[in-house]
Every structure is written in C-alpha cells, then in structure tokens.
Design a protein around this motif. Structure first.
Motif, PDB file in Angstrom:
ATOM      1  N   PHE A   1       0.836  -1.198   0.000  1.00 15.02           N
ATOM      2  CA  PHE A   1       0.000   0.000   0.000  1.00 15.02           C
ATOM      3  C   PHE A   1       0.871   1.248   0.000  1.00 15.02           C
ATOM      4  CE2 PHE A   1      -1.939   3.244   2.744  1.00 15.02           C
ATOM      5  CZ  PHE A   1      -3.116   3.510   2.043  1.00 15.02           C
ATOM      6  N   LEU A   2       0.524   2.232  -0.850  1.00 17.78           N
ATOM      7  CA  LEU A   2       1.219   3.519  -0.900  1.00 17.78           C
ATOM      8  C   LEU A   2       0.185   4.606  -0.665  1.00 17.78           C
ATOM      9  CD1 LEU A   2       4.137   4.498  -1.438  1.00 17.78           C
ATOM     10  CD2 LEU A   2       3.482   4.844  -3.820  1.00 17.78           C
TER      11      LEU A   2
ATOM     12  N   LEU B   1      -1.952   0.721 -19.093  1.00 17.29           N
ATOM     13  CA  LEU B   1      -1.298  -0.554 -18.785  1.00 17.29           C
ATOM     14  C   LEU B   1      -2.179  -1.751 -19.079  1.00 17.29           C
ATOM     15  CD1 LEU B   1       0.433   0.461 -15.434  1.00 17.29           C
ATOM     16  CD2 LEU B   1       1.427   0.412 -17.726  1.00 17.29           C
ATOM     17  N   GLY B   2      -3.467  -1.556 -19.135  1.00 20.67           N
ATOM     18  CA  GLY B   2      -4.352  -2.662 -19.486  1.00 20.67           C
ATOM     19  C   GLY B   2      -4.648  -3.582 -18.318  1.00 20.67           C
ATOM     20  N   PRO B   3      -5.322  -4.681 -18.609  1.00 21.09           N
ATOM     21  CA  PRO B   3      -5.857  -5.538 -17.538  1.00 21.09           C
ATOM     22  C   PRO B   3      -4.805  -6.333 -16.780  1.00 21.09           C
ATOM     23  CG  PRO B   3      -6.276  -6.523 -19.696  1.00 21.09           C
ATOM     24  CD  PRO B   3      -5.715  -5.156 -19.953  1.00 21.09           C
ATOM     25  N   GLU B   4      -3.596  -6.495 -17.332  1.00 18.78           N
ATOM     26  CA  GLU B   4      -2.586  -7.301 -16.627  1.00 18.78           C
ATOM     27  C   GLU B   4      -2.071  -6.610 -15.375  1.00 18.78           C
ATOM     28  OE1 GLU B   4       0.532  -9.145 -18.789  1.00 18.78           O
ATOM     29  OE2 GLU B   4      -0.683  -9.404 -20.592  1.00 18.78           O
ATOM     30  N   ALA B   5      -2.150  -5.278 -15.340  1.00 17.70           N
ATOM     31  CA  ALA B   5      -1.720  -4.529 -14.157  1.00 17.70           C
ATOM     32  C   ALA B   5      -2.944  -4.178 -13.319  1.00 17.70           C
ATOM     33  CB  ALA B   5      -0.983  -3.264 -14.571  1.00 17.70           C
ATOM     34  N   SER B   6      -2.827  -4.359 -12.026  1.00 15.00           N
ATOM     35  CA  SER B   6      -3.923  -4.045 -11.110  1.00 15.00           C
ATOM     36  C   SER B   6      -3.507  -2.862 -10.227  1.00 15.00           C
ATOM     37  CB  SER B   6      -4.242  -5.269 -10.250  1.00 15.00           C
ATOM     38  OG  SER B   6      -5.087  -4.921  -9.173  1.00 15.00           O
ATOM     39  N   ILE B   7      -4.184  -1.737 -10.405  1.00 14.70           N
ATOM     40  CA  ILE B   7      -3.971  -0.581  -9.532  1.00 14.70           C
ATOM     41  C   ILE B   7      -5.274  -0.363  -8.775  1.00 14.70           C
ATOM     42  CG2 ILE B   7      -3.417   1.876  -9.389  1.00 14.70           C
ATOM     43  CD1 ILE B   7      -1.872   1.599 -12.003  1.00 14.70           C
TER      44      ILE B   7
ATOM     45  N   PRO C   1      -6.633   5.463   2.458  1.00 15.55           N
ATOM     46  CA  PRO C   1      -6.327   6.627   1.622  1.00 15.55           C
ATOM     47  C   PRO C   1      -5.066   6.399   0.781  1.00 15.55           C
ATOM     48  CG  PRO C   1      -5.413   6.960   3.792  1.00 15.55           C
ATOM     49  CD  PRO C   1      -5.953   5.550   3.763  1.00 15.55           C
ATOM     50  N   GLY C   2      -5.122   5.562  -0.248  1.00 18.07           N
ATOM     51  CA  GLY C   2      -3.941   5.341  -1.059  1.00 18.07           C
ATOM     52  C   GLY C   2      -4.216   4.360  -2.177  1.00 18.07           C
ATOM     53  N   TYR C   3      -3.120   3.780  -2.712  1.00 18.79           N
ATOM     54  CA  TYR C   3      -3.221   2.881  -3.863  1.00 18.79           C
ATOM     55  C   TYR C   3      -2.262   1.706  -3.683  1.00 18.79           C
ATOM     56  CZ  TYR C   3      -5.759   6.646  -6.165  1.00 18.79           C
ATOM     57  OH  TYR C   3      -6.676   7.613  -6.481  1.00 18.79           O
ATOM     58  N   GLN C   4      -2.592   0.640  -4.395  1.00 15.24           N
ATOM     59  CA  GLN C   4      -1.769  -0.567  -4.379  1.00 15.24           C
ATOM     60  C   GLN C   4      -1.707  -1.108  -5.795  1.00 15.24           C
ATOM     61  OE1 GLN C   4      -3.577  -4.037  -2.508  1.00 15.24           O
ATOM     62  NE2 GLN C   4      -1.637  -4.540  -1.530  1.00 15.24           N
ATOM     63  N   MET C   5      -0.499  -1.498  -6.237  1.00 17.67           N
ATOM     64  CA  MET C   5      -0.323  -2.002  -7.594  1.00 17.67           C
ATOM     65  C   MET C   5       0.254  -3.410  -7.560  1.00 17.67           C
ATOM     66  SD  MET C   5       1.939  -0.428 -10.747  1.00 17.67           S
ATOM     67  CE  MET C   5       1.914  -1.216 -12.360  1.00 17.67           C
ATOM     68  N   ARG C   6      -0.309  -4.266  -8.381  1.00 20.94           N
ATOM     69  CA  ARG C   6       0.249  -5.598  -8.602  1.00 20.94           C
ATOM     70  C   ARG C   6       0.445  -5.775 -10.096  1.00 20.94           C
ATOM     71  NH1 ARG C   6       0.260  -8.122  -3.803  1.00 20.94           N
ATOM     72  NH2 ARG C   6      -1.342  -7.590  -2.259  1.00 20.94           N
ATOM     73  N   ILE C   7       1.606  -6.330 -10.481  1.00 17.52           N
ATOM     74  CA  ILE C   7       1.939  -6.392 -11.900  1.00 17.52           C
ATOM     75  C   ILE C   7       1.726  -7.777 -12.501  1.00 17.52           C
ATOM     76  CG2 ILE C   7       3.567  -4.493 -11.697  1.00 17.52           C
ATOM     77  CD1 ILE C   7       5.839  -6.536 -11.819  1.00 17.52           C
TER      78      ILE C   7
END
Length: 257
Positions: free
Chosen positions: A42-43, A76-82, A87-93
């Motif tokens: 989490f960021l 980035l399309g569907p392969e990346a999950s943001i 209060p923030g964001y999380q990314m999985r590649i």
C-alpha cells in the motif's frame, strides 16, 4: 499483447513486447515508479503527493492523483492491477517483468556463486544483472523520488560491480578488467574495494609502482575527506604488494568454475 515489462534502471518505461508504451510525462512516470517500488504494498496518498509535489501540493491533489491512476490503468491494461485502498493505492503487476527485481535476483545468485567459489558462474550472472541497466536509475522521474530511492538502487549496482571484478580477478582476468577498474577507482575514490581491486590488477600486470601509488592516493584522499586511515582490505593488499605475497599474484583455483 506481448510480455509486459516495467523498467526503472534508466529512464522509467514500460514495454509491451517490442513496443514501448507511451506514458504522459514526469508525474505519471513518478507515480508508476513509486507504485512499482512499493513491491505490491500500500502507498498512501500523502506519500504519493510528497513524491509528486513536495511539501506544497495543489488543492486538487486528490483529484489529480485519481486522474493519474485512472490513466495508468487505461495505458497498462488488464494485466496490471492498480487498486484504490483509501487513503492510497496498491499495484500488482501479475506475470509482468520488473527489471529491478530481475537485477536483484541475478545479483544475489551471482554473489552466492562467488561465495561458493564458482567464479565463472558468478561472473556470468553478475554481467547479466548489470546489463539490465540503461543509465542512472529513475532518470526521468521527480527529483524527490530519484533522491529517495536512487541512492539505494545505485549502491546495489556498485556492489554488484565490485563482486563482478572479484570474480574476474579470481579467474585471472586482471588485464581485461584493468581499464574499467581505472575508471571506477577514479570516479569513486572513497570506495576502498575498487581501489584494492585496481591495486591487485596493476600488480598482476607488473605495474607494482602504479599499484603502490594508488594506495598513497587513497590514503591521502581518506585522510582529507573523512579523517580516517585506509581500511583493512586496502592495508592487506598494500602489505601483500610490499612483501611480494604469492597469494596476491596467483588467481584462485580455476577448477572452481
């Protein structure tokens, strides 16, 4: 779509197979790199804001963050999950590649091979790791992100370089390593590992006086810049040169490759 690859070891970029994915400027590249460097954690909005705008974010900070993330998802399309996790964001590649992770894996495996005395294997792995670099890491992001993360990543590169030259010297490749060691020792005069490796390579190339001059230069530099004496590694190489220690001239047993 081809295999997605995220790159930060140089200018930040994304590739979809052989095609570079277009990113929308410094702030978007900064947001993407910050999410990648969080390694799936989490960021917070405040952390992202500080990296993008420093201590004085715009009043529309939250809306701008939302827009940056929305555009990144579309690019980035569907392969990346943001994912928004207030209060923030999380990314999985997902299965995509990330050059920093590839570098860290290859470098760690190379250093393990080096410790085990498999010098040829170590050199190959470390060269593969260092070949992933395309210039200074995070070259086109905000100064705040580059300043926060760049030194740590650069330190890992320099450590891998030192390990590579250790493997090369163990394999008797002192003549081949000498030009690059001269350049690195001049660029990083306070890094005693490079100075000791340069002294060793010079000595093995029958340049004993030049090797001793490197020690004198390093001793003066350390005294003037840091007020300290040379460390154990430099002192041991210096002593070995003065006493013509056979161990300094003889590379490691080449059967251990």
């Amino acid at each position: 779509m081809g295999e997605m690859e995220y790159r930060i070891l140089g200018p930040v970029e994304v590739r979809d197979g052989d095609t570079e994915v277009s990113l929308d400027g410094t702030k978007q590249r900064t947001a993407l790199a910050a999410l990648l460097l969080a390694h799936g954690n989490f960021l917070s909005d405040s952390e992202l804001s500080a990296l993008l705008w420093g201590a004085h974010p715009p009043a529309t900070r939250n809306a701008q963050l939302y827009n940056h993330m929305s555009r990144l998802r579309k690019i980035l399309g569907p392969e990346a999950s943001i994912v928004r996790r207030s209060p923030g964001y999380q990314m999985r590649i997902g299965p995509a590649r990330f050059d920093l992770l590839d570098f860290e894996r290859l470098s760690a495996n190379g250093q393990a091979a080096l410790r085990a005395g498999r010098y040829g294997e170590a050199g190959g792995l470390l060269r593969d790791a260092l070949a992933l670099w395309r210039g200074p890491a995070l070259a086109n992001v905000s100064e705040r992100l580059a300043g926060a993360e760049g030194p740590r990543i650069e330190e890992a590169r320099l450590f891998a370089l030192g390990a590579l030259f250790e493997a090369d010297l163990a394999l008797g490749r002192h003549a081949q390593a000498l030009p690059e060691l001269i350049r690195l020792a001049a660029r990083y005069p306070l890094r005693e590992r490079f100075q000791a490796q340069l002294m060793t390579a010079l000595y093995r190339c029958d340049r004993q006086a030049d090797a001793l001059a490197i020690f004198d230069r390093s001793r003066r530099m350390l005294a003037e810049e840091l007020g300290v004496e040379p460390g154990q590694l430099l002192r041991e190489v210096h002593r070995a040169i003065l006493t013509a220690d056979p161990a300094l001239r003889s590379p490691a047993d080449l059967t251990a490759v």
